[in-house]
Structures are given as C-alpha cells and as structure tokens.
Design a protein around this motif. Sequence first.
Motif, PDB file in Angstrom:
ATOM      1  N   LYS A 118       0.773  -1.138   0.005  1.00  0.00           N
ATOM      2  CA  LYS A 118      -0.097   0.040  -0.024  1.00  0.00           C
ATOM      3  C   LYS A 118       0.774   1.190  -0.096  1.00  0.00           C
ATOM      4  CE  LYS A 118      -3.793  -1.972   2.581  1.00  0.00           C
ATOM      5  NZ  LYS A 118      -4.599  -2.087   3.837  1.00  0.00           N
ATOM      6  N   ALA A 119       2.012   1.394   0.582  1.00  0.00           N
ATOM      7  CA  ALA A 119       2.613   2.370   0.747  1.00  0.00           C
ATOM      8  C   ALA A 119       3.452   2.743  -0.288  1.00  0.00           C
ATOM      9  CB  ALA A 119       3.850   2.156   2.023  1.00  0.00           C
ATOM     10  N   ILE A 120       4.139   1.625  -1.092  1.00  0.00           N
ATOM     11  CA  ILE A 120       4.969   1.892  -2.251  1.00  0.00           C
ATOM     12  C   ILE A 120       3.778   2.488  -3.531  1.00  0.00           C
ATOM     13  CG2 ILE A 120       6.859   0.592  -1.544  1.00  0.00           C
ATOM     14  CD1 ILE A 120       5.814  -1.648  -3.478  1.00  0.00           C
ATOM     15  N   GLY A 121       2.538   1.615  -3.213  1.00  0.00           N
ATOM     16  CA  GLY A 121       1.712   2.181  -4.383  1.00  0.00           C
ATOM     17  C   GLY A 121       1.349   3.537  -4.332  1.00  0.00           C
ATOM     18  N   GLY A 122       1.420   4.123  -3.187  1.00  0.00           N
ATOM     19  CA  GLY A 122       0.862   5.333  -2.774  1.00  0.00           C
ATOM     20  C   GLY A 122       1.984   6.424  -3.398  1.00  0.00           C
ATOM     21  N   LEU A 123       3.347   5.720  -2.847  1.00  0.00           N
ATOM     22  CA  LEU A 123       4.419   6.645  -3.483  1.00  0.00           C
ATOM     23  C   LEU A 123       4.606   6.901  -5.014  1.00  0.00           C
ATOM     24  CD1 LEU A 123       7.137   5.403  -0.763  1.00  0.00           C
ATOM     25  CD2 LEU A 123       5.903   7.655  -1.086  1.00  0.00           C
ATOM     26  N   TYR A 124       4.267   5.385  -5.625  1.00  0.00           N
ATOM     27  CA  TYR A 124       3.862   5.457  -7.064  1.00  0.00           C
ATOM     28  C   TYR A 124       3.263   6.290  -7.586  1.00  0.00           C
ATOM     29  CZ  TYR A 124       3.600   3.580 -11.879  1.00  0.00           C
ATOM     30  OH  TYR A 124       3.377   3.563 -13.136  1.00  0.00           O
ATOM     31  N   LYS A 125       2.060   6.484  -7.097  1.00  0.00           N
ATOM     32  CA  LYS A 125       1.005   7.202  -7.768  1.00  0.00           C
ATOM     33  C   LYS A 125       1.345   8.876  -7.628  1.00  0.00           C
ATOM     34  CE  LYS A 125      -3.036   4.240  -6.745  1.00  0.00           C
ATOM     35  NZ  LYS A 125      -4.074   3.862  -5.956  1.00  0.00           N
ATOM     36  N   GLN A 126       2.086   9.153  -6.406  1.00  0.00           N
ATOM     37  CA  GLN A 126       2.384  10.506  -6.470  1.00  0.00           C
ATOM     38  C   GLN A 126       3.654  10.918  -7.152  1.00  0.00           C
ATOM     39  OE1 GLN A 126       2.768  11.632  -2.165  1.00  0.00           O
ATOM     40  NE2 GLN A 126       1.940   9.581  -1.697  1.00  0.00           N
ATOM     41  N   GLY A 127       4.140   9.744  -7.951  1.00  0.00           N
ATOM     42  CA  GLY A 127       5.364  10.052  -8.765  1.00  0.00           C
ATOM     43  C   GLY A 127       6.678  10.242  -8.187  1.00  0.00           C
ATOM     44  N   LEU A 128       6.831   9.769  -6.838  1.00  0.00           N
ATOM     45  CA  LEU A 128       7.951   9.526  -6.058  1.00  0.00           C
ATOM     46  C   LEU A 128       8.917   8.416  -6.165  1.00  0.00           C
ATOM     47  CD1 LEU A 128       6.437  10.862  -2.623  1.00  0.00           C
ATOM     48  CD2 LEU A 128       7.697  12.554  -4.659  1.00  0.00           C
ATOM     49  N   ILE A 129       8.421   7.524  -6.582  1.00  0.00           N
ATOM     50  CA  ILE A 129       9.283   6.086  -6.857  1.00  0.00           C
ATOM     51  C   ILE A 129       8.861   5.521  -8.259  1.00  0.00           C
ATOM     52  CG2 ILE A 129       9.630   6.005  -4.368  1.00  0.00           C
ATOM     53  CD1 ILE A 129       7.466   3.216  -4.702  1.00  0.00           C
ATOM     54  N   VAL A 130       9.632   4.427  -8.599  1.00  0.00           N
ATOM     55  CA  VAL A 130       9.457   3.628  -9.610  1.00  0.00           C
ATOM     56  C   VAL A 130       9.517   2.239  -9.298  1.00  0.00           C
ATOM     57  CG1 VAL A 130      10.098   2.924 -12.085  1.00  0.00           C
ATOM     58  CG2 VAL A 130      10.486   5.360 -11.573  1.00  0.00           C
ATOM     59  N   ILE A 131       8.333   1.284  -9.438  1.00  0.00           N
ATOM     60  CA  ILE A 131       8.437  -0.038  -9.007  1.00  0.00           C
ATOM     61  C   ILE A 131       8.937  -1.053 -10.216  1.00  0.00           C
ATOM     62  CG2 ILE A 131       7.092  -1.802  -8.051  1.00  0.00           C
ATOM     63  CD1 ILE A 131       5.133   0.375  -6.858  1.00  0.00           C
ATOM     64  N   HIS A 132       9.888  -1.722  -9.816  1.00  0.00           N
ATOM     65  CA  HIS A 132      10.405  -2.624 -10.760  1.00  0.00           C
ATOM     66  C   HIS A 132      10.249  -4.132 -10.098  1.00  0.00           C
ATOM     67  CE1 HIS A 132      12.762   0.228 -13.125  1.00  0.00           C
ATOM     68  NE2 HIS A 132      13.195   0.699 -12.173  1.00  0.00           N
ATOM     69  N   ASP A 133      10.282  -5.299 -10.899  1.00  0.00           N
ATOM     70  CA  ASP A 133       9.939  -6.642 -10.247  1.00  0.00           C
ATOM     71  C   ASP A 133      10.915  -6.862  -9.110  1.00  0.00           C
ATOM     72  OD1 ASP A 133       8.154  -7.202 -12.312  1.00  0.00           O
ATOM     73  OD2 ASP A 133       9.370  -8.185 -13.558  1.00  0.00           O
ATOM     74  N   ASP A 134      12.202  -6.364  -9.159  1.00  0.00           N
ATOM     75  CA  ASP A 134      13.099  -6.830  -8.185  1.00  0.00           C
ATOM     76  C   ASP A 134      13.435  -5.625  -7.168  1.00  0.00           C
ATOM     77  OD1 ASP A 134      14.584  -5.445 -10.058  1.00  0.00           O
ATOM     78  OD2 ASP A 134      16.062  -6.750  -9.964  1.00  0.00           O
ATOM     79  N   ARG A 135      13.012  -4.241  -7.512  1.00  0.00           N
ATOM     80  CA  ARG A 135      13.617  -3.186  -6.579  1.00  0.00           C
ATOM     81  C   ARG A 135      12.561  -2.042  -6.742  1.00  0.00           C
ATOM     82  NH1 ARG A 135      15.762  -3.384 -11.753  1.00  0.00           N
ATOM     83  NH2 ARG A 135      16.023  -1.332 -12.590  1.00  0.00           N
ATOM     84  N   ILE A 136      12.726  -1.186  -5.993  1.00  0.00           N
ATOM     85  CA  ILE A 136      12.186   0.308  -6.086  1.00  0.00           C
ATOM     86  C   ILE A 136      13.275   1.478  -6.253  1.00  0.00           C
ATOM     87  CG2 ILE A 136       9.930  -0.289  -5.088  1.00  0.00           C
ATOM     88  CD1 ILE A 136      10.993   0.952  -2.536  1.00  0.00           C
ATOM     89  N   GLU A 137      12.971   2.282  -6.863  1.00  0.00           N
ATOM     90  CA  GLU A 137      13.851   3.406  -6.947  1.00  0.00           C
ATOM     91  C   GLU A 137      13.155   4.741  -6.859  1.00  0.00           C
ATOM     92  OE1 GLU A 137      15.405   2.739 -11.025  1.00  0.00           O
ATOM     93  OE2 GLU A 137      16.985   1.258 -10.283  1.00  0.00           O
ATOM     94  N   LEU A 138      14.123   5.858  -6.548  1.00  0.00           N
ATOM     95  CA  LEU A 138      13.582   6.969  -6.397  1.00  0.00           C
ATOM     96  C   LEU A 138      13.207   7.370  -7.869  1.00  0.00           C
ATOM     97  CD1 LEU A 138      15.793   8.793  -3.676  1.00  0.00           C
ATOM     98  CD2 LEU A 138      13.445   8.527  -3.568  1.00  0.00           C
ATOM     99  N   ALA A 139      12.103   8.089  -8.001  1.00  0.00           N
ATOM    100  CA  ALA A 139      11.788   8.838  -9.467  1.00  0.00           C
ATOM    101  C   ALA A 139      12.702   9.943  -9.647  1.00  0.00           C
ATOM    102  CB  ALA A 139      10.486   9.213  -9.688  1.00  0.00           C
ATOM    103  N   THR A 140      13.360   9.796 -10.857  1.00  0.00           N
ATOM    104  CA  THR A 140      14.186  11.065 -11.320  1.00  0.00           C
ATOM    105  C   THR A 140      13.402  12.099 -12.090  1.00  0.00           C
ATOM    106  OG1 THR A 140      14.591   9.933 -13.489  1.00  0.00           O
ATOM    107  CG2 THR A 140      16.152   9.622 -11.888  1.00  0.00           C
ATOM    108  N   LYS A 141      13.628  13.451 -11.793  1.00  0.00           N
ATOM    109  CA  LYS A 141      12.594  14.495 -12.286  1.00  0.00           C
ATOM    110  C   LYS A 141      13.216  14.820 -13.683  1.00  0.00           C
ATOM    111  CE  LYS A 141      11.908  16.405  -7.613  1.00  0.00           C
ATOM    112  NZ  LYS A 141      11.892  17.735  -6.960  1.00  0.00           N
TER     113      LYS A 141
END
Length: 280
Positions: free
Chosen positions: A257-280
Amino acid sequence: MAVIGRMNSLQIVKHTDFGLYLDGGAEGEILLPKRYIPTDIETEVDDWLNVFIYLDSDDKLIATTEKPKVQVGEFASLKVVDINRVGLFLNWGLPKDLLLPHSEEKRPLQVGDYCVVHVFLDKRSKRITATARLDRYLDRAPATYTVGQEVDLLVADATDMGFKAIINGKHWGLIHKNELFKFVRSGMQEKGFIKELRADGKISLSLQPVGQEAASSLSEQILAALREKGGSLPLSDKSSPEAITALFRTSKGNFKKAIGGLYKQGLIVIHDDRIELATK
C-alpha cells in the motif's frame, strides 16, 4: 479494609520484635514480617505502607512489601514450577506459589511450561487462585474501542486463523496470520492497535499502527531508506514478507500500500526486483 490479593495502603498499629501489625479493617490486624519492613523510610505507628495481602503457608493473612507478577482480577503468563494431586503451582514472584487447580486447567501442562491465567479470590477459602479458563472473565463489559486505538495485548492461544490476545485485560481480540510480521508466542505482552470492530462483536487486531497515520509513517521510512541507499532498494511488491519485515518491520500488505501510494505521487518507480526514487 484490606483487600486480599491486591496491593493495599494500610496503617501501622504496632511494632513487635518479629514485624509490624497493620490495620486490616474487618480482616483484623495483619502481620508484616520483619524481613519485609522497608529500611529506606520511617515506619512509625500510624504511618501508612503499601503492601500486598495474601495467605501464608498456614492459611493466615500476611502482608508483604514485595509486589507479585499478577494480582486478583488480572491476567498474566506464569511458569509452572510444581505439580501434585491438588493442582499446578505457578511462580508469581512470592515465596508461596500460586495454585492452579486441576479443575481450572484448559490443557495438560508440565513443569517448566508457561500458562496464561486469570487470578481470582475463592470466596469460601479466601485463597488466591489461578484459572486457565479465561472466557468467563472476558467480554463482560461493552467494547468502546475505536479503529486505530493503541491497546495493551497479552497474547494467549494460537488458532488456525492467528493468535487470540487479551485486550486491556477486558476483551478477546484476534491477530490474524497476515498481521504476524514478527515472531509471536503465547504469553508475550505487546502494544497493539484496533484494526476492525466487526458487526458480530469480534475484534481484529494489528501489531502496527493502522489507517492513514500508519501509511504516512511507513512511506516516510521508505523514502528515507531510499535516499540513504543511493536511491534504490532491493524490495518490490513481489518480495517475500520476510524480506520486507527484516527491513521495515511491517507486513507485506502495508508495504505494498505504501509503495503504491508513493508510485501514484510520482515519487518512486517500481520494478520486479527493486524500487527506485523517481528522477525528475
């Protein structure tokens, strides 16, 4: 008036060579043996002392300044230290062990086992007694909890659905298996949170905060960990619950739920094996 099985504030009425006598009201004068007299305060006649009242080995009322692990009306997890034909004897922190009669057992126990019990006063014998039959002492008062409320839990029995736990010494609740993000066993005392108040009166529990406050806190932890690790973490929504718990002490459901919320805010990118901070 002295209350048997509870801490009392009683007045000193006289000194003797072997201890102090305290005013027990209707129970008469009660001896506080010399070995329990405090040495760091004055103990003059008419002074007041906080003492625990129980029956000694001769079934006479006696006072002690030692505080047991549990008092009458409370629940606790206690260790079995002896068994005989009368019952089981539990270590509750006083010289005379606490009796759990065989008739009050819920399952067979051996010396060394721990058992969650309720402590009550046998009105006929005035003996402080333990019982493992807890249902009769729980859910007797209406539940007035709110979702998200922090509560004190005493973990009791394992079930097919999770662990039953005593809430604030008053009600049964259930920690479902999907909320068990850390090791739990019978007898553990934990802080918990009300997750759901069901229409049938049953209460679902969580070992971590629930609702928006919990989501915000976890999101902040994830962002902080990403910044600390250079913008990438080897976790995703496909990671194992154990890997997620090891890093964030939370359930997989809350993490998703938390990473889903961060993804919707455009703050992170979700990969199959990791999460990363989104680049502007």
